[in-house]
Design an enzyme around this catalytic site. Structure first.
Site, PDB file in Angstrom:
ATOM      1  N   CYS A  64       3.195   5.846   6.880  1.00  0.00           N
ATOM      2  CA  CYS A  64       3.990   6.656   7.811  1.00  0.00           C
ATOM      3  C   CYS A  64       3.236   6.996   9.090  1.00  0.00           C
ATOM      4  CB  CYS A  64       4.448   7.952   7.131  1.00  0.00           C
ATOM      5  SG  CYS A  64       5.885   7.740   6.071  1.00  0.00           S
ATOM      6  N   ARG A  77      -1.704   1.239   0.558  1.00  0.00           N
ATOM      7  CA  ARG A  77      -1.029   0.589   1.683  1.00  0.00           C
ATOM      8  C   ARG A  77      -1.620   1.058   3.006  1.00  0.00           C
ATOM      9  NH1 ARG A  77       5.206   1.726   0.811  1.00  0.00           N
ATOM     10  NH2 ARG A  77       4.354   3.628  -0.086  1.00  0.00           N
ATOM     11  N   LYS A 125       9.161  -2.599 -11.430  1.00  0.00           N
ATOM     12  CA  LYS A 125       9.487  -1.178 -11.310  1.00  0.00           C
ATOM     13  C   LYS A 125      10.628  -0.810 -12.256  1.00  0.00           C
ATOM     14  CE  LYS A 125       8.041  -0.377  -6.513  1.00  0.00           C
ATOM     15  NZ  LYS A 125       8.493  -0.020  -5.154  1.00  0.00           N
ATOM     16  N   SER A 145      12.107   5.534   7.679  1.00  0.00           N
ATOM     17  CA  SER A 145      11.594   5.864   9.008  1.00  0.00           C
ATOM     18  C   SER A 145      11.705   4.648   9.917  1.00  0.00           C
ATOM     19  CB  SER A 145      10.137   6.309   8.914  1.00  0.00           C
ATOM     20  OG  SER A 145      10.010   7.414   8.039  1.00  0.00           O
ATOM     21  N   THR A 199       9.628   0.366   5.816  1.00  0.00           N
ATOM     22  CA  THR A 199       9.741  -0.118   7.193  1.00  0.00           C
ATOM     23  C   THR A 199       8.326  -0.347   7.726  1.00  0.00           C
ATOM     24  OG1 THR A 199       9.991   2.211   7.832  1.00  0.00           O
ATOM     25  CG2 THR A 199      11.983   0.862   7.786  1.00  0.00           C
ATOM     26  N   VAL A 259       9.480   7.405  -1.754  1.00  0.00           N
ATOM     27  CA  VAL A 259      10.599   8.220  -1.266  1.00  0.00           C
ATOM     28  C   VAL A 259      11.777   8.138  -2.231  1.00  0.00           C
ATOM     29  CG1 VAL A 259      12.286   8.520   0.591  1.00  0.00           C
ATOM     30  CG2 VAL A 259       9.909   7.953   1.140  1.00  0.00           C
ATOM     31  N   ASP A 312      16.376  -1.444  -7.117  1.00  0.00           N
ATOM     32  CA  ASP A 312      15.167  -2.018  -6.532  1.00  0.00           C
ATOM     33  C   ASP A 312      15.084  -3.485  -6.933  1.00  0.00           C
ATOM     34  OD1 ASP A 312      12.383  -0.449  -5.384  1.00  0.00           O
ATOM     35  OD2 ASP A 312      12.217  -2.553  -5.950  1.00  0.00           O
TER      36      ASP A 312
END
Length: 433
Positions: free
Chosen positions: A265, A335, A41, A125, A90, A17, A36
């Site tokens: 998600c 994931r 990364k 989320s 999350t 995202v 981050d």
């Protein structure tokens, strides 16, 4: 807002995202600091190497020109920006409860550096109430007041990894503020970026919007998975039935079965909502049933594979190749992937199992590294069954069809292949001879 912050933003969390959002904001003329805690990364981005399929190396390089996008692990930089957008994960705990440790960690860092006039937006989320009940108290602890000294809003992300049909800016942006002033501040920012901004009455309404969207998909896909299992018993092809139903021009939306719903998600967000309902001693039967069906699919795929193998092979000595371990086609992300769970269950049953995925060269499970096998003619001939778990665009169907002894397709990737005694699909109702 003070002029010294104008045009500068910080995005916390540079995953599926945060990175696309950061690049998009940079392309819109903002100076973006991408923050981050994962130094790998940051190192990759500073070398102008993207680790996300949706963002090409060239697009990243262009966004970083003239320092439009600056990756960093230094939270101190938040003092100099106008807006701070939180895009952290999350996940769920092992007990399937919300795990807000990343949101709370980001909130603690923001609280330490929060300046008057700044706008903070939570995009992660989460359950209705997180922005007001978790983030707001953390930010007001030092004496600043939301809506007066700073602005706080929720705008749930709507990133769809691998989707080439819609650009980020074409997807309407839902916004809810803690106060009317907070909502206006978030609207003023996002209206410079998105084609359409949709205002809702509260942060709770914004949070629930995202959960409703994904719960809708979770329930309907789980229902299709159940129908696929039933179609195997009824000797009816679920894929034929779905295609026929989809010809109806009203009142029907096609959803498709698979080896279970994975990712960060769709299988997670409904359980955030369920957890919130349980706090008021309520619950959603649909979510519970769907979660239960989703867990069953992994076992069903393994059992169905063994059933197909048993027609001419001792299951315990069989060699099985799984094509695809990502949770979604053309997305390099494992994931919460049910394909990985299928792999793990085969291992637990002591099956001689291998995997091939062009996007995942290796993965570590329980401390053991497993490498993607080279998909060659020799390998396919050696396998007793090939199970298609992810329908990547580049799947070499002709190679698999020619050299595999048995194919079990859980995604209908083989729909254009001629039916044969060695080809079975999830929910095709085809009996083992």
């Amino acid at each position: 807002m003070a002029d010294k912050y104008k045009g500068k933003l910080a995005v916390i969390g540079l995953g599926f995202v945060g990175l696309p959002l950061s690049v998009t904001l940079a392309e819109k003329g903002f100076q973006v600091y991408g923050i981050d805690v994962d130094v790998r990364k940051i190192a990759s981005l500073n070398q102008k190497i993207s680790y996300i399929n949706d963002i090409s190396h060239e697009r990243l390089k262009h966004a970083m020109e003239n320092q439009s996008f600056i990756p960093t692990d230094d939270f101190e930089i938040m003092k100099s920006v106008q807006s701070i957008i939180v895009c952290v994960p999350t996940p769920l705990t092992k007990d399937k409860n919300p795990d807000l440790k990343y949101v709370k960690s980001a909130g603690a860092e923001i609280a330490k550096h929060l300046q008057k006039g700044q706008l903070v937006i939570l995009e992660s989320s989460t359950f209705p109430g997180t922005t007001k009940e978790v983030l707001l108290p953390m930010l007001e602890k030092q004496g600043l007041q939301a809506g007066i000294d700073f602005f706080l809003a929720n705008s749930p992300e709507r990133i769809d990894p691998g989707n080439k049909q819609y650009a980020v800016t074409q997807i309407p942006k839902v916004v809810g503020g803690v106060t009317a002033a907070c909502q206006k501040a978030a609207h003023d920012l996002y209206s410079q970026v998105y084609d359409q901004v949709v205002l809702v009455s509260s942060t709770e309404a914004a949070e629930l919007t995202k959960l409703l969207e994904n719960t809708f998909r979770f329930v309907n896909i789980s229902f299709m998975n159940e129908m696929a299992v039933l179609c195997d018993d009824l000797n009816i092809n679920i894929w034929e039935v779905i295609d026929a139903a989809a010809t109806k021009p009203y009142g029907y939306t096609p959803f498709y079965p698979g080896p279970g719903i994975g990712g960060h998600c769709i299988p997670v967000d409904p359980l955030y909502l369920q957890w919130k309902l349980l706090q008021s001693k309520k619950s959603s039967d649909f979510i519970s049933l769907s979660d239960n069906m989703n867990e069953k699919m992994v076992h069903y795929v393994v059992n169905r594979t063994n059933e197909l193998l048993a027609k001419g092979k001792d299951v315990k000595s069989a060699k099985v190749l799984l094509y695809g371990v990502t949770y979604k086609k053309d997305v390099a992300d494992i994931r919460d992937s049910t394909a990985v769970e299928v792999f793990e269950e085969f291992l637990e049953r002591r099956t001689d199992v291998y995997y091939h995925d062009p996007l995942i060269p290796e993965m570590k499970l329980n401390g053991i590294t497993h490498k993607s096998a080279d998909l060659t003619e020799e390998l396919l001939k050696e396998m007793d069954c090939v199970v298609i778990l992810t329908d990547h665009t580049q799947i070499p169907l002709s190679l698999i069809e020619e050299h595999a002894d048995l194919i079990f397709d859980t995604r209908n990737a083989t729909r254009k292949l001629t039916d044969s005694d060695k080809l079975f699909r999830l929910g095709d109702g085809k009996k083992v001879q």
